[in-house]
Design an enzyme around this catalytic site. Sequence first.
Site, PDB file in Angstrom:
ATOM      1  N   LYS A   2       0.835  -1.205   0.000  1.00  0.00           N
ATOM      2  CA  LYS A   2       0.000   0.000   0.000  1.00  0.00           C
ATOM      3  C   LYS A   2       0.871   1.257   0.000  1.00  0.00           C
ATOM      4  CE  LYS A   2      -3.522  -2.707   0.233  1.00  0.00           C
ATOM      5  NZ  LYS A   2      -2.828  -3.823  -0.419  1.00  0.00           N
ATOM      6  N   GLU A  37      -2.733   8.125   7.733  1.00  0.00           N
ATOM      7  CA  GLU A  37      -3.534   8.952   6.841  1.00  0.00           C
ATOM      8  C   GLU A  37      -4.533   9.743   7.667  1.00  0.00           C
ATOM      9  OE1 GLU A  37      -3.817   6.346   2.688  1.00  0.00           O
ATOM     10  OE2 GLU A  37      -5.557   6.495   3.975  1.00  0.00           O
ATOM     11  N   ARG A  39      -7.088  -8.202  -9.592  1.00  0.00           N
ATOM     12  CA  ARG A  39      -7.810  -9.441  -9.911  1.00  0.00           C
ATOM     13  C   ARG A  39      -9.160  -9.107 -10.521  1.00  0.00           C
ATOM     14  NH1 ARG A  39      -8.636  -8.194  -4.409  1.00  0.00           N
ATOM     15  NH2 ARG A  39     -10.840  -7.768  -4.006  1.00  0.00           N
TER      16      ARG A  39
HETATM   17  C1  MV4 Z   1      -9.908   4.677   5.189  1.00  0.00           C
HETATM   18  C2  MV4 Z   1     -11.110   5.104   5.786  1.00  0.00           C
HETATM   19  C3  MV4 Z   1     -11.181   6.407   6.207  1.00  0.00           C
HETATM   20  N1  MV4 Z   1     -10.116   7.221   6.066  1.00  0.00           N
HETATM   21  N2  MV4 Z   1      -8.894   5.539   5.051  1.00  0.00           N
HETATM   22  C4  MV4 Z   1     -10.973   0.047   5.070  1.00  0.00           C
HETATM   23  C5  MV4 Z   1     -10.295  -1.067   4.335  1.00  0.00           C
HETATM   24  C6  MV4 Z   1      -9.076  -0.470   3.752  1.00  0.00           C
HETATM   25  N3  MV4 Z   1      -8.708  -1.095   2.544  1.00  0.00           N
HETATM   26  C7  MV4 Z   1      -9.349   0.976   3.660  1.00  0.00           C
HETATM   27  N4  MV4 Z   1     -10.424   1.260   4.557  1.00  0.00           N
HETATM   28  C8  MV4 Z   1     -10.730   2.517   4.936  1.00  0.00           C
HETATM   29  N5  MV4 Z   1      -9.744   3.435   4.765  1.00  0.00           N
HETATM   30  C9  MV4 Z   1      -9.009   6.761   5.505  1.00  0.00           C
HETATM   31  N6  MV4 Z   1      -7.957   7.591   5.403  1.00  0.00           N
HETATM   32  C10 MV4 Z   1     -12.151   4.204   5.920  1.00  0.00           C
HETATM   33  C11 MV4 Z   1     -11.962   2.900   5.505  1.00  0.00           C
HETATM   34  C12 MV4 Z   1     -13.088   2.038   5.683  1.00  0.00           C
HETATM   35  C13 MV4 Z   1     -13.738   1.481   4.610  1.00  0.00           C
HETATM   36  C14 MV4 Z   1     -13.305   1.688   3.310  1.00  0.00           C
HETATM   37  C15 MV4 Z   1     -13.949   1.129   2.250  1.00  0.00           C
HETATM   38  C16 MV4 Z   1     -15.071   0.367   2.483  1.00  0.00           C
HETATM   39  C17 MV4 Z   1     -15.517   0.136   3.753  1.00  0.00           C
HETATM   40  C18 MV4 Z   1     -14.863   0.669   4.833  1.00  0.00           C
HETATM   41  C19 MV4 Z   1     -15.327   0.432   6.112  1.00  0.00           C
HETATM   42  C20 MV4 Z   1     -14.669   0.990   7.166  1.00  0.00           C
HETATM   43  C21 MV4 Z   1     -13.545   1.774   6.965  1.00  0.00           C
END
Ligand code: MV4
Length: 498
Positions: free
Chosen positions: A116, A200, A292
């Site tokens: 990442k 972040e 994918r």
């Molecule tokens: C975030 C976020 C809020 N702010 N990044 C969750 C999985 C990971 N791949 C990235 N995720 C998130 N990153 C920042 N800076 C909130 C999430 C997140 C989320 C993102 C996509 C779909 C569902 C989610 C559920 C909770 C938190």
Amino acid sequence: MFKKILIANRGEIAIRIAKACHQLGIPTVGVYSEPDRKGKHIQFTDEAYLIGPAAPTESYLNIDMIVQTAKDAGCDAVHPGYGFLAENAAFAGRCEKEGLTFIGPKAETISLLGSKIEARRLVQDAGAPVIPGAEFGEDDFESCRKSAKLIGYPVLIKASAGGGGKGMRVVEKEEDLEEAVESASREARSAFGDGTVYIEKYLKKPRHVEIQILADSTGDCVYLFERECSIQRRHQKIIEETPSPALDPELRQRMGTAAVKIAQAAKYVNAGTVEFLLDEDKNFYFLEVNTRIQVEHPITEMVTGVDLVARQIEIADGNKLPFKQEELTQRGHSVECRIYAEDPENNFFPASGKILLCAEPEGPGIRNDSGIYNGYEVTVHYDPILSKLVTFGENREQALDRMAIALREYVVLGIRNNIRFLYDVINHEEFRKGNTDTGFLERHFPEYTAPDGNSSRLEIAIAAAMHHESRKTTRTGSTVTATEQPTPWQTLGAFRML
Ligand code: MV4
């Protein structure tokens, strides 16, 4: 074109890939583990081989076994599907070394985008938007603290090797930072063997909007618009739709061109998904690239008319994309519900056991990519997805209405499932308004009890009663003999669970 393709997967996605191969005239080889001897997927391949016991590491993740099986069976390509070995750079590299085409991006691309931190750097250098954030040295907490202050609280600590929410911590104030960094790093090290973390700005109530891309080996790349995937619980998507209720044509084009820019910066080849978070002010930020074919790819196929799996195979064979960006359009609306064997009334605990009876919906605007059949046994060893129910409509309302009806027609007896839960989400007022963000389910369905009972005992009792009744009379009232007895299977046409 390829002589023969090994499908290194199971369940509905293995079937989906087998069908694409069949339409392209390419013979297929299936693989299965011991509990999958009666798996639906091996009924769709031309040959099938046992590759090991239930444990994924000894079967569907067993690289040596899968490569050897592919070679012995005379395959020249391998499709990994999603999950299992799909984003395993070592597997992709090994395939190439053994003269098997891996149907996906190059091993180096998988490896680069799997980090990442590296992906974030690449996107930043390409001039696409990333969430304000910072990297810091492993032992340099002081630099982390300064960055967090600059970014502003709340901040989110993320694992570089992460995904699926593992190794993530929200930090509201400075005094909690050090402890959170340490525990996130510990969790990441034990889950991924790499404890590298970064920070972040934490976005509140973001939407998850992802862009499907296709890139060929000549460097051409197109986007196939977005999928809105905000309806998730514990980082597991449940409902996806396209178009996103949050995008307008201008934002869609900006996100699409950003995704293509990112893919081209990574020298990406094959199908991929660029994930973005969209904040409440409609700013979008890069999240990660999935290297994918994804679970939710069918909704993109419904609105674009493009067979993504077939295009993956052609791209892997060295063909140029058969269309230009200007030739691609979104038409209508599509939604997907993931049908799981799980108990929504018991914290979505995975269910296993025999499907005593199932009747799956079909009809205009309905696609059901299913891995089950009457009598199929769901094991505890794998993801409990039963099928992906997808509907299409001329507009969002029609797609959702068709979904509601299809869910009502969907009968699965003998195993706990989330069909009733999905029905309630689809019909929720705020969902109908398109007010979806990643906090939707927590906010509107903090705990769930089916409105009128979800007891499979009741369902089975009804089926048994119907069967008993059907022994005596037909629907017109005349007596039928024992030999013409309709089974519940045959009479389900009149049967509704909801
Ligand atoms: C975030 C976020 C809020 N702010 N990044 C969750 C999985 C990971 N791949 C990235 N995720 C998130 N990153 C920042 N800076 C909130 C999430 C997140 C989320 C993102 C996509 C779909 C569902 C989610 C559920 C909770 C938190």
